[in-house]
Design an enzyme around this catalytic site. Structure first.
Site, PDB file in Angstrom:
ATOM      1  N   LYS A  96      59.947 -50.996 -26.317  1.00 58.00           N
ATOM      2  CA  LYS A  96      60.930 -51.565 -25.316  1.00 58.00           C
ATOM      3  C   LYS A  96      61.558 -52.697 -26.040  1.00 58.00           C
ATOM      4  CE  LYS A  96      63.486 -51.157 -21.550  1.00 58.00           C
ATOM      5  NZ  LYS A  96      64.402 -50.420 -21.517  1.00 58.00           N
ATOM      6  N   ASP A 139      62.277 -45.604 -22.438  1.00 56.19           N
ATOM      7  CA  ASP A 139      62.989 -44.780 -21.335  1.00 56.19           C
ATOM      8  C   ASP A 139      63.706 -43.582 -21.983  1.00 56.19           C
ATOM      9  OD1 ASP A 139      64.577 -46.952 -22.635  1.00 56.19           O
ATOM     10  OD2 ASP A 139      65.510 -47.752 -21.198  1.00 56.19           O
ATOM     11  N   ASP A 170      50.913 -38.415 -20.212  1.00 58.58           N
ATOM     12  CA  ASP A 170      50.998 -37.256 -18.891  1.00 58.58           C
ATOM     13  C   ASP A 170      52.074 -36.587 -18.661  1.00 58.58           C
ATOM     14  OD1 ASP A 170      48.277 -37.939 -18.177  1.00 58.58           O
ATOM     15  OD2 ASP A 170      48.863 -38.341 -16.163  1.00 58.58           O
ATOM     16  N   ASP A 216      50.236 -44.117 -21.602  1.00 56.63           N
ATOM     17  CA  ASP A 216      49.251 -43.564 -20.582  1.00 56.63           C
ATOM     18  C   ASP A 216      50.378 -42.627 -19.867  1.00 56.63           C
ATOM     19  OD1 ASP A 216      47.622 -43.291 -18.584  1.00 56.63           O
ATOM     20  OD2 ASP A 216      47.867 -45.294 -17.661  1.00 56.63           O
ATOM     21  N   TYR A 265      47.030 -53.525 -19.555  1.00 58.64           N
ATOM     22  CA  TYR A 265      45.665 -53.385 -18.874  1.00 58.64           C
ATOM     23  C   TYR A 265      44.730 -54.187 -19.335  1.00 58.64           C
ATOM     24  CZ  TYR A 265      48.219 -48.879 -18.117  1.00 58.64           C
ATOM     25  OH  TYR A 265      49.069 -47.874 -17.644  1.00 58.64           O
TER      26      TYR A 265
END
Ligand code: NAD
Length: 357
Positions: A191, A223, A251, A247, A142
Site C-alpha cells: 500500500k 486494494d 483466505d 493473511d 501482528y
C-alpha cells in the site's frame, strides 16, 4: 535418500488425514527408492489431555531434530472453554516460532474437475488459475508495538506496522526463488501510496529483484489485488506480501477454489526444514467417521517433497495422481455438491490416489 519426518497429528480429523499422507509418502518411497521414517509427537488438545500442555518440550525437540514436519490440525469443542493462552491453537504459534518459520506458502489452485465448486462465474474459472501466495509470517502489525492511550477524543488503541529491510529481503528472496521454480513472475503487493512501511517494502523488493533478472517483478496495491483476485485470478502466479495483507488475501484466494479440503500450505524458515499442513481445521463435526478429505494434507506432503527435499518429480507425481483421481470423478463428501457422485471415504480416496501413483 533417507528422511526423518515428525508427525503432529493433533485433534479431530488430524490422525485420519495424516495417516493418508503417510501412506502416500510410503508409496512414493517405494516407487522412487526413498525411505521416510516417521515419528509421532503430541500437539494441541491431545497434548493438553496427556501432558498438561498443548506444546510439550519433547514435541519441539522432536521437530527440531527432524528433517521436516507434517501437521494435521488442532482444537475442538472439548478445549474451547480454556483461556486463550491455554487453548490448543496456541501451540501452532509456539511451534512456528520454535522452528523459526517466517514464510507461509499457500497455493490456491483450481482443479478443472472441481471448477463447479468455485463461487466465481464460469467465464472467469474457465481460464483456470494457480496462485502461490508468499506471506511474511513473523513481522508487521501482528508483532509491532501496540497499546491503549488517551488521545484527542478520549481512549484510543494503536497497532504498529513495522518492517525491517532484513525481513523484507528474506521474504522477497523466497518469492523469487519460488518463482524460479514456476513461471518466473512475481507480483509484490503493498500500500505504497499511503504507508511508509510499504514504500520500504517496494524499494527493497525491487533491489532484490535485480539478483533475479529472469523474473518479472511488478507491484500491485492491496486494494486492487483484492479486486483482481475475484475479477481475473488467472493473471497471478507468485504473490509476495506482508503478514496482514497476506493473511487476508490468502483466505480470499483459497475460497475461490471452492473447497477447503483441498488446500495445502507450507511454513518455511532459514533452513530446509518446514512445517506442512492443510489450511483447514480439525473438523470436529466429522472426526472419527472416515469422511474427511485427506487431499489437502496429501498435497501438503507433496509441498514438503518439493520445498524441503527438492524432490520435484516425486511432488509432481503426487499432484498428478490427485488430479487424475478427481478427473475420474472420485469425490469425498465435501466435494460432491450437486454432482450426484457417490462419496468415497477418507481411506477409499487415499487408495485411489495410491493406485494412480
Ligand atoms: P474447520 O476447518 O475445522 O471446519 C470447517 C468446515 O469444513 C466443517 O464443516 C468441516 O467438517 C469442514 N472440513 C474441514 N476440513 C475438512 C476436510 N478435510 N474434509 C472434509 N470437510 C472438512 O473449521 P472450524 O469448524 O471453524 O474449526 C474446528 C476446530 O479447528 C476449532 O477448534 C478451530 O480452532 C480449529 N482450527 C485449527 C486449525 C489448525 O489446526 N491449523 C485451523 C483452523 C481451525
Amino acid at each position: 535418500m533417507n528422511y526423518n519426518i515428525a508427525l503432529l497429528k493433533g485433534d479431530g480429523i488430524g490422525p485420519e488425514i495424516v495417516a493418508s499422507a503417510v501412506k502416500v509418502l510410503d508409496k512414493i518411497g517405494e516407487k522412487y527408492g526413498h525411505t521416510f521414517n516417521f515419528t509421532d509427537y503430541l500437539i494441541g488438545g491431545i497434548a493438553i489431555d496427556t501432558k498438561g500442555e498443548g506444546l510439550p518440550k519433547e514435541t519441539v525437540e522432536g521437530c527440531l531434530a527432524a528433517d521436516s514436519v507434517i501437521l494435521g490440525a488442532v482444537g475442538g469443542p472439548k478445549w474451547d472453554t480454556l483461556p486463550g493462552d491455554k487453548r490448543p491453537e496456541k501451540a501452532l504459534l509456539g511451534i512456528r516460532s520454535a522452528l523459526g518459520l517466517f514464510t507461509n506458502l499457500r497455493p490456491a489452485k483450481l482443479y478443472p474437475a472441481l471448477k463447479d465448486a468455485s463461487p466465481l462465474r464460469t467465464d472467469i474459472v474457465e481460464k483456470g488459475f494457480d496462485i502461490m501466495m508468499v506471506r511474511e509470517l513473523t513481522g508487521g502489525i501482528y508483532f509491532g508495538e501496540r497499546g491503549r492511550r488517551q488521545g484527542k477524543y478520549g481512549e484510543e488503541a494503536y497497532d504498529t506496522e513495522a518492517y525491517s529491510v532484513m525481513e523484507i529481503e528474506r521474504i522477497a528472496r523466497v518469492a523469487f526463488e519460488t518463482a524460479m521454480k514456476r513461471s518466473k513472475r512475481v507480483i509484490s503487493v503493498d500500500k505504497a501510496n499511503v504507508l511508509e512501511s510499504s514504500r520500504l517494502w517496494r524499494e527493497t523488493v525491487h533491489r532484490i529483484a535485480k539478483d533475479y533478472p529472469e523474473v518479472e517483478c511488478t507491484d500491485m496495491l492491496v486494494d486492487n489485488t483484492a479486486m483482481q483476485i475475484v475479477r481475473n485470478p488467472a493473471q497471478f502466479d507468485v504473490v509476495v506480501t506482508s503478514n496482514m495483507f497476506g493473511d487476508i488475501l490468502s483466505d480470499e484466494a483459497s475460497q475461490i477454489t471452492g473447497s477447503i479440503g483441498m488446500l495445502a500450505s507450507a511454513s518455511l524458515g532459514d533452513n530446509t526444514r518446514g512445517l506442512y499442513e492443510p489450511i483447514h481445521g480439525s473438523a470436529p463435526d466429522i472426526a472419527g467417521q472416515n469422511k474427511a478429505n485427506p487431499i489437502a494434507t496429501i498435497l501438503s506432503a507433496a509441498m514438503m517433497l518439493r520445498y524441503s527435499f527438492s524432490l520435484t518429480e516425486e511432488a509432481d507425481c503426487i499432484e498428478e495422481a490427485v488430479n487424475k483421481v478427481l478427473e475420474k470423478g472420485y469425490r469425498t463428501a465435501d466435494l460432491c455438491g450437486d454432482s450426484g457422485a457417490t462419496p468415497l471415504s477418507c481411506t477409499e480416496i487415499t487408495e485411489r490416489i495410491l493406485e494412480e501413483i
